[in-house]
Design a protein around this motif. Structure first.
Motif, short mmCIF file in Angstrom:
data_model
loop_
_atom_site.label_atom_id
_atom_site.label_comp_id
_atom_site.label_asym_id
_atom_site.label_seq_id
_atom_site.Cartn_x
_atom_site.Cartn_y
_atom_site.Cartn_z
N HIS A 89 0.69 -0.96 0.10
CA HIS A 89 0.21 -0.17 -0.04
C HIS A 89 1.13 1.18 -0.14
O HIS A 89 0.67 2.33 -1.01
N HIS A 125 1.07 5.01 -2.75
CA HIS A 125 1.10 5.90 -2.86
C HIS A 125 2.74 6.66 -3.16
O HIS A 125 2.24 8.09 -3.90
N SER A 162 0.48 9.49 6.56
CA SER A 162 -0.86 9.36 6.16
C SER A 162 -1.14 8.67 7.18
O SER A 162 -0.94 9.49 8.15
N ASP A 177 -6.85 7.29 -0.47
CA ASP A 177 -6.64 5.23 -0.42
C ASP A 177 -7.21 5.54 -2.09
O ASP A 177 -8.55 6.19 -1.67
ZN ZN Z 1 -3.40 5.11 2.54
#
Ligand code: ZN
Ligand code: KG4
Length: 358
Positions: free
Chosen positions: A111, A115, A135, A313
């Motif tokens: 993840h 980003h 985040s 996200d």
């Molecule tokens: Zn995130």
């Protein structure tokens, strides 16, 4: 090359399709705000059930928006960590099922790398670049050297920046989701200088000559201010002033830590067009973007921040990270295990107080 990306690591059920011309053919995000609002934060079990309920139709919508059939995909990527295990497994298993039924590669995506690589999807930024990843779960300064190659220079010793925004917002009585709502309320400040004087806040770590962060002291200072406010309903003017002071201080801390990263980056990497990339949900914050832009300019660096629809996200960043891997020939096995903790720089020391956030 056309890739489907699936994101289910937290409270967004998302799917998107991107191609190797850096075009986003579709980007569907279903936020679970309503489901978690009453609890004031994300409840893992509720999140997993909501992903299960909605993911199929979100994938169908992503394919239909892109005007593609499943047979036209060249690969399918899913977030396999870090994040909440229930959600991760739902996205990962769906991607594996599509990959095996279509006979196409499966790509297990980190993840955080989603980003991290968004700046290459949106602005074609070349490696190496300096990165502030902010985040809800992570706050790190890293150098992105190549796909899959990241050097972590700093991380939080306790809370993440997004977590600090969310917890401070909650203390101020600002409804969930805290970060974006706090930014809106801070805009109501009438006299910024007076607000900063009225609510002095600490700038943790700014005396340290490294790239680490600490946010728990800032949150505690917010709590102390709130406790001193008059009993009963909080006055909206007080909250706007405190929200402004908090946001300005948090942005100063992030910029201060980045300045150390910038100096080191310029010394160690002789990049011809040095870039500071800011990414992750908190990068949507305009005050943070403004302060980082000013800082970058001081060092003749360019700031690259994602557009709002790609800061939080989303599936496009996962599809893109999968695409970057696939075109280098990296694919994942169908027995890949979801990883609740999956650091971008596996060689960096875990930090005690930070847990998965390191
Ligand atoms: Zn995130
Ligand atoms: O990247 P993200 O969407 O999810 C994680 O990977 O954690 O980041 C979510 C975090 C939350 O803490 C949220 O409050 C914060 O990003 N956030 C903001 C803003 N928009 C989202 N924080 C400050 N200002 C904003 N405008």
């Amino acid at each position: 090359m056309i890739i489907l990306g699936i994101e289910t690591s937290c409270d967004e059920t998302a799917a998107a399709v991107v191609n190797d011309k850096r075009e986003i053919l579709s980007n569907v995000v279903l936020s679970q705000l309503k489901e978690h609002e009453v609890y004031g934060g994300v409840v893992p079990e509720i999140a997993a059930r909501a992903h299960m309920e909605h993911l199929d139709s979100i994938i169908k919508a992503a394919l239909s928006d892109a005007k593609l059939t499943i047979g036209e995909l060249d690969g399918v990527a899913a977030t396999c960590g870090p994040g909440l295990i229930g959600g991760l497994m739902i996205g990962m298993m769906s991607a594996k099922a599509i990959a095996s039924s279509q006979g196409i590669p499966f790509l297990a995506v980190n993840h955080l790398e989603g980003h991290a690589l968004t700046a290459r999807l949106t602005d074609n930024i070349k490696f190496p670049y300096l990165m502030l990843l902010v985040s809800g779960g992570h706050t790190q300064i890293l150098v992105a050297e190549d796909v899959g190659v990241y050097k972590r220079w700093g991380t939080t010793l306790d809370d993440a920046a997004g977590e600090c925004f969310d917890k401070s917002a909650k203390l101020m009585g600002i409804p969930y989701p805290g970060g974006p709502n706090l930014e809106k309320i801070a805009k109501n400040v009438e006299n910024p200088v007076a607000a900063l004087n009225k609510y002095p806040l600490p700038k943790p770590m700014t005396q340290h000559k490294n790239c680490d962060f600490s946010f728990s002291g800032l949150k505690t200072a917010v709590r102390n201010h709130v406790e001193k406010l008059p009993e009963g309903d909080l006055d909206p003017k007080d909250i706007a002033d405190l929200a402004f002071a908090f946001q300005d201080t948090a942005a100063d801390v992030l910029a201060d830590r980045c300045e150390h990263g910038i100096k080191r980056f310029l010394e160690e990497y002789k990049s011809r067009s040095p870039t500071l990339v800011v990414c992750g949900g908190v990068s949507a914050n305009q005050t943070i973007q403004l302060k980082l832009d000013k800082l970058a300019q001081t060092y003749s660096m360019k700031l690259c921040a994602p557009p709002l629809e790609l800061s939080g996200d989303n599936g496009a960043m996962i599809a893109w990270a999968g695409l970057e891997h696939l075109r280098l020939g990296y694919t994942s096995a169908l027995d890949f295990k979801a990883r609740p903790r999956w650091p971008l720089d596996g060689t960096a020391e875990p930090r005690h107080g930070a847990g998965v956030k390191a």
